[in-house]
Design a protein around this motif. Structure first.
Motif, PDB file in Angstrom:
ATOM      1  N   HIS A   1       0.857  -1.189   0.000  1.00 20.09           N
ATOM      2  CA  HIS A   1       0.000   0.000   0.000  1.00 20.09           C
ATOM      3  C   HIS A   1       0.892   1.238   0.000  1.00 20.09           C
ATOM      4  CE1 HIS A   1      -3.172   2.784   0.717  1.00 20.09           C
ATOM      5  NE2 HIS A   1      -4.072   1.868   0.992  1.00 20.09           N
TER       6      HIS A   1
ATOM      7  N   HIS B   1      -4.356   5.558  -3.047  1.00 19.04           N
ATOM      8  CA  HIS B   1      -5.504   6.466  -3.061  1.00 19.04           C
ATOM      9  C   HIS B   1      -5.202   7.555  -4.089  1.00 19.04           C
ATOM     10  CE1 HIS B   1      -5.967   5.363   1.494  1.00 19.04           C
ATOM     11  NE2 HIS B   1      -6.043   4.320   0.703  1.00 19.04           N
TER      12      HIS B   1
ATOM     13  N   GLU C   1      -8.327  -5.047   6.983  1.00 17.98           N
ATOM     14  CA  GLU C   1      -7.790  -3.792   7.535  1.00 17.98           C
ATOM     15  C   GLU C   1      -8.418  -3.403   8.864  1.00 17.98           C
ATOM     16  OE1 GLU C   1      -8.567  -1.070   4.236  1.00 17.98           O
ATOM     17  OE2 GLU C   1      -6.410  -1.033   3.854  1.00 17.98           O
TER      18      GLU C   1
ATOM     19  N   GLU D   1      -7.760   2.607  -5.477  1.00 14.93           N
ATOM     20  CA  GLU D   1      -8.699   2.038  -4.511  1.00 14.93           C
ATOM     21  C   GLU D   1     -10.021   2.813  -4.462  1.00 14.93           C
ATOM     22  OE1 GLU D   1      -6.822   1.604  -0.675  1.00 14.93           O
ATOM     23  OE2 GLU D   1      -8.731   1.365   0.369  1.00 14.93           O
TER      24      GLU D   1
ATOM     25  N   HIS E   1     -10.259  -5.208  -0.241  1.00 10.50           N
ATOM     26  CA  HIS E   1      -9.994  -4.766   1.131  1.00 10.50           C
ATOM     27  C   HIS E   1     -11.280  -4.919   1.926  1.00 10.50           C
ATOM     28  CE1 HIS E   1      -6.323  -1.865   0.553  1.00 10.50           C
ATOM     29  NE2 HIS E   1      -6.012  -3.134   0.366  1.00 10.50           N
TER      30      HIS E   1
HETATM   31 ZN   LIG Z   1      -6.245   2.226   1.263  1.00 16.29          ZN
END
Ligand SMILES: [Zn+2]
Length: 298
Positions: A74, A114, A264, A153, A221
């Motif tokens: 990430h 992102h 997450e 994402e 996710h």
């Molecule tokens: Zn993220």
């Protein structure tokens, strides 16, 4: 295993970063624990600071290969490909490229990121700006012959670029991009998409827009999530949230979805195991108590 037992799953389950019950361990040690827990994948978190160096990257690469743990990475939270400030836009592109290069050193197959914020721009302007930045990045990755897949994402706050439609459209327009579908973000953004029928409808939409093969290698996710009218507030554990994760797993199973599920939640290894066991149809009451006794923080 009985004759009727399900074939081994095509979905892999793992954690976002070092499981929270582990204290003072390296990422490579955390990957060993992931393997011991019976999980399958791990997302390296370069989100708040850049802590990686060549030695750590080599160690991570070696440990993951040894245990057959699939890696993703990430990228930094400090990326805004739609910043009105050109310097910040360029710095964001540089951070994303750097994440791709470190992912390759670690042996990670994809980089999740992102895209940025709308700020003062319309969604259309934001889309154009982000698309053109990503086209440049993708062309550099191509020249460098990097095998790493870039995954924008779906985002949970309404101020953030990244509705499902925007992410799917980006993936259609920019060669080589594949989505990271964060179902907690999708749910939190509108307070919807929280039932078997809605999960299925969403997955079929992804298939329609990006082709049937996409469902074989999705990157997903999941976490419990608290939200209000603006969308996501924070991540919580699945069982404390309103997210219908049992219906979610069922929808993935029934559409034969393959790929990676990264959990997450604050207690991410517990929730990853919970989802994995549900998927494998093995989450029995005594097993649940065992994991609660061993892996739930006080
Ligand atoms: Zn993220």
């Amino acid at each position: 295993m009985s004759a009727e037992a399900k074939p081994p799953g095509k979905l892999l389950f793992g954690t976002a970063g070092i499981p929270s019950f582990l204290k003072n361990v390296s990422t490579s040690q955390a990957i060993e624990t992931i393997a011991q827990l019976g999980l399958d994948c791990f997302e390296i978190e370069l989100v708040k600071s850049h802590w990686l160096n060549s030695q750590a990257a080599e160690e991570i690469n070696r440990t993951a290969k040894k245990h057959g743990i699939k890696l993703s990475l990430h990228a930094s939270y400090f990326i805004n490909l739609n910043s009105p400030d050109k310097g910040k836009r360029l710095a964001s592109m540089e951070r994303l490229l750097s994440a791709v290069r470190w992912a390759e050193k670690c042996g990670a197959e994809s980089v999740v990121f992102h895209c940025g914020y709308y700020g003062q721009s319309s969604p259309q302007e934001a889309f154009r700006q982000i698309k053109s930045a990503l086209q440049e990045i993708v062309s550099i990755i191509k020249i460098e012959n990097s095998p790493v897949i870039l995954r924008p994402e779906t985002m949970g706050r309404r101020s953030q670029f990244g509705t499902l439609e925007e992410i799917l459209f980006l993936c259609r327009e920019v060669e080589g991009l594949q989505p990271c579908l964060d179902f907690s973000h999708i749910h939190a953004r509108e307070g919807k998409v929280n039932s078997y029928a809605e999960f299925q409808r969403l997955l079929l939409k992804v298939k329609k827009k990006l082709g049937p093969e996409i469902l074989q290698h999705l990157h997903l996710h999941l976490a419990g999530v608290l939200y209000n009218e603006q969308g996501e507030i924070k991540h919580i554990n699945l069982e404390e949230s309103d997210f219908r994760f049992d219906e979610w797993i069922q929808a993935l199973q029934d559409l034969n979805v393959g790929g990676t599920v990264i959990c997450e939640s604050p207690d991410q290894s517990y929730d990853a195991l919970l989802l994995q066991k549900l998927y494998q149809g093995e989450w029995r009451a005594e097993e649940k108590r065992f994991f609660e006794a061993h892996f739930k923080p006080e």
